[in-house]
Structure formats: C-alpha cells, structure tokens
Design a protein around this motif. Sequence first.
Motif, PDB file in Angstrom:
ATOM      1  N   LEU A  80      29.455  47.723  45.502  1.00 17.55           N
ATOM      2  CA  LEU A  80      30.729  47.515  44.823  1.00 17.55           C
ATOM      3  C   LEU A  80      30.850  46.092  44.297  1.00 17.55           C
ATOM      4  O   LEU A  80      30.187  45.171  44.771  1.00 17.55           O
ATOM      5  N   ASP A  81      31.734  45.932  43.315  1.00 10.44           N
ATOM      6  CA  ASP A  81      32.013  44.629  42.718  1.00 10.44           C
ATOM      7  C   ASP A  81      33.484  44.308  42.983  1.00 10.44           C
ATOM      8  O   ASP A  81      34.375  44.857  42.342  1.00 10.44           O
ATOM      9  N   PHE A  82      33.729  43.406  43.940  1.00  9.91           N
ATOM     10  CA  PHE A  82      35.092  43.045  44.317  1.00  9.91           C
ATOM     11  C   PHE A  82      35.600  41.957  43.375  1.00  9.91           C
ATOM     12  O   PHE A  82      35.441  40.769  43.631  1.00  9.91           O
ATOM     13  N   ARG A  83      36.247  42.379  42.290  1.00  6.07           N
ATOM     14  CA  ARG A  83      36.687  41.446  41.259  1.00  6.07           C
ATOM     15  C   ARG A  83      38.009  40.759  41.592  1.00  6.07           C
ATOM     16  O   ARG A  83      38.406  39.820  40.908  1.00  6.07           O
ATOM     17  N   ASP A  84      38.715  41.217  42.617  1.00  5.56           N
ATOM     18  CA  ASP A  84      39.993  40.587  42.935  1.00  5.56           C
ATOM     19  C   ASP A  84      40.239  40.664  44.429  1.00  5.56           C
ATOM     20  O   ASP A  84      39.839  41.634  45.097  1.00  5.56           O
ATOM     21  N   ILE A  85      40.915  39.636  44.953  1.00  9.67           N
ATOM     22  CA  ILE A  85      41.319  39.602  46.355  1.00  9.67           C
ATOM     23  C   ILE A  85      42.624  38.847  46.461  1.00  9.67           C
ATOM     24  O   ILE A  85      42.845  37.857  45.755  1.00  9.67           O
ATOM     25  N   GLU A  86      43.528  39.330  47.294  1.00  6.72           N
ATOM     26  CA  GLU A  86      44.816  38.681  47.541  1.00  6.72           C
ATOM     27  C   GLU A  86      44.969  38.504  49.045  1.00  6.72           C
ATOM     28  O   GLU A  86      44.945  39.480  49.796  1.00  6.72           O
ATOM     29  N   ALA A  87      45.110  37.245  49.486  1.00  8.60           N
ATOM     30  CA  ALA A  87      45.208  36.945  50.912  1.00  8.60           C
ATOM     31  C   ALA A  87      46.590  36.397  51.241  1.00  8.60           C
ATOM     32  O   ALA A  87      47.195  35.677  50.440  1.00  8.60           O
ATOM     33  N   PHE A  88      47.069  36.713  52.442  1.00  5.86           N
ATOM     34  CA  PHE A  88      48.369  36.241  52.889  1.00  5.86           C
ATOM     35  C   PHE A  88      48.257  35.178  53.969  1.00  5.86           C
ATOM     36  O   PHE A  88      49.174  34.384  54.153  1.00  5.86           O
ATOM     37  N   ASP A  89      47.135  35.163  54.692  1.00  4.88           N
ATOM     38  CA  ASP A  89      46.887  34.178  55.727  1.00  4.88           C
ATOM     39  C   ASP A  89      45.404  34.267  56.083  1.00  4.88           C
ATOM     40  O   ASP A  89      44.620  34.890  55.351  1.00  4.88           O
TER      41      ASP A  89
END
Length: 345
Positions: A80-89
Amino acid sequence: MKSLLLVVAAAASALVAPPAARAHDASWELRPTGTVAQLRGLSAVNSRVAWVSGSKGTVLRTVDGGRTWGSVPPPDTAVLDFRDIEAFDSRTAVALSIGPGASSRIYRTADGGRTWAESFRNADPNAFYDCVAFFDRFRGLAMSDPVDGKFRVLATRDGGRSWRQVPEENFPPALDGEFGFAASGQCVTTAGSRDAWIATGGGAKARVLHSSDGGWHWRAADTPLLSSPSAGVFATAFRNPRQGLAIGGDYADPTGAVANLALSRDGGRTWESAPTSPVGYRSGLAWHGSSVIAVGPTGSDVSRDGGRHWRRFDEGSFDTVDCPARAGTCWAAGEKGRVGVLTRG
C-alpha cells in the motif's frame, strides 16, 4: 486519480522570481529516517512528536524530535501507499492509503502503532481516495475522486473508528477530467470547527470546493491556477475560516512559470492571483504564524506577508509540510525518506 500513483512532486510557477535566500531566512535541518520511501503523509503533533507515511506501506513515528524513528505500519500493508496521515498525539493516528478499489483504506491506531484497526476499505472500483483531514479529535473527512460525476466524501464523528458517506447529491457536478491530487495529503484541509476545502485539477478549471457545515454540503469556486491532467490546485491552507491560499502548478513541468498560487479573503468563495508566486510546482503549503511555507521537489519558499511575496530559502526536495501551532515549528517530508525540521524562520 489512478495516474497519480506515479505523480512525482516537481515544480511549476511564478510571475516574479523570488530574491536569493538570505542568512536570516528559514532553514531546514534534516532528520534521517532510515528509509528510502517517498513520504507524502505528514502530521506534526509538537516539536518532539511527528508521524510520516508513504510508499511501500511505510508509517514512521518519532517522539524525540526526529533523532530516532520507529517503523509502525499496519500489518500486511507493504503493497500500500500511505499518502496521508493525521495524528492527534504520540499514540493516536489515522492513516489513509490510496488507489483504486480496495487499495484505498483507512487504518487507526491508539497505541502508538503497535496495533491498528482497519476502519474503512473501499469496495467501489471506480472510487479512488486521495486525502483525509480532521476538524478535531473526533470529526474528520476523507475524499475520493469523482464517481458518476460527483466527488465522494466520507465523514467520521468518532475519531476515525467508523465512516459514513456524505450524500453525493450535496456536491456540485465535477468537470470532465476533474480529480484531486494525492501528492501531499493536503487536497482536503480544514480550519475551525466547520469549514473544509477540497482542491482539484485535471479539468478545464482548477477549482476549490468549500463546505461551511462540517463537510455535509459543498460549493465550487474557480481559481486562476493552471489546470490540465497534470496541473491544478494541489494544496490549500487556511489561517482561519476566511484567509487562505491555494497552491499547485504542473508536476509534468516542474520548473515552468505557470499560474500556481491564489489568495482568498472570503473562505474560498473567490480567489485572486498573488503579486508574486514561488517559482516551480509546489505540492505542500502551511501557515507558520503569520508566515507561509510552501514546498515542492525543487525547493522551499517562505512568505512573510500572507502569501503576497515569496523568497526561496532551500533547494532540496520536499512533498509536504506541516506547521501546527502546537508544534511551535514546521516539519517537511518527501522523497527518499527525507524529513526536515525548520530551525529558523
């Protein structure tokens, strides 16, 4: 879009070339990651904690300002190609992989990447998810290229644990050939608790879609940016729900002087060209206080006046940039595992 799997962040555009960098300008300090993956996903939590994601199923996390990185991908996702990530902590993050059909997936971790739960897998071979963004720890959106003439958006209200589709009839008709660019994880962005924007290209016009009700209804606005199968708006960034910028260019002509920047003072309802622009295609954009940082494969630029005038301060390649207020600095990521932290600026 399917052809964007091979999109290479490059450079394009400007009306006036920026002056040479000066010693007091911003500067990137590289933080080696130990990978050669293309890192187009980036989420900085603070000056010590950041997550990056990219090709070959790569997800990395640092908790010491980038001195060391841990590899924490979901299991069995090397293709897979993980083009986006959003982290909260340091423990909680949502990662999006792109591609047609089942290649588009969303995963969530709450233990720093030791375990992941798959919360969405695309079952429609005509859908292709590009980006994900959150208003807060609970409410977020994920965007797909048009299906049957309408963009497709998923919404979550539980921090990415579950997703439901926003009704397609709430979207204006897509232009022929219109799509989003999965180049920096910034084709969907948010500001405040209700405003969101989708960046597009590929069609007759480069447009920005705006929602003022948390992603439920959308309206489109034309921008002056060049649009073609390889050009359009690649990223938007809003300092608040009214003041924002759209940036892009033509990745197939990375150093071409084409229209690649626009400003909005009314939340994206209207857009106008800036007096000057960064020279070259730019895929990433972020506010850093009252300044703005733009990045692309041919360099990084800074504006001290809200995007009206620009100066290049680095010649290295980056695809995406993140400067959250809580971080106190900016992070950038790109090709061959390249990650940088802003040391001046």
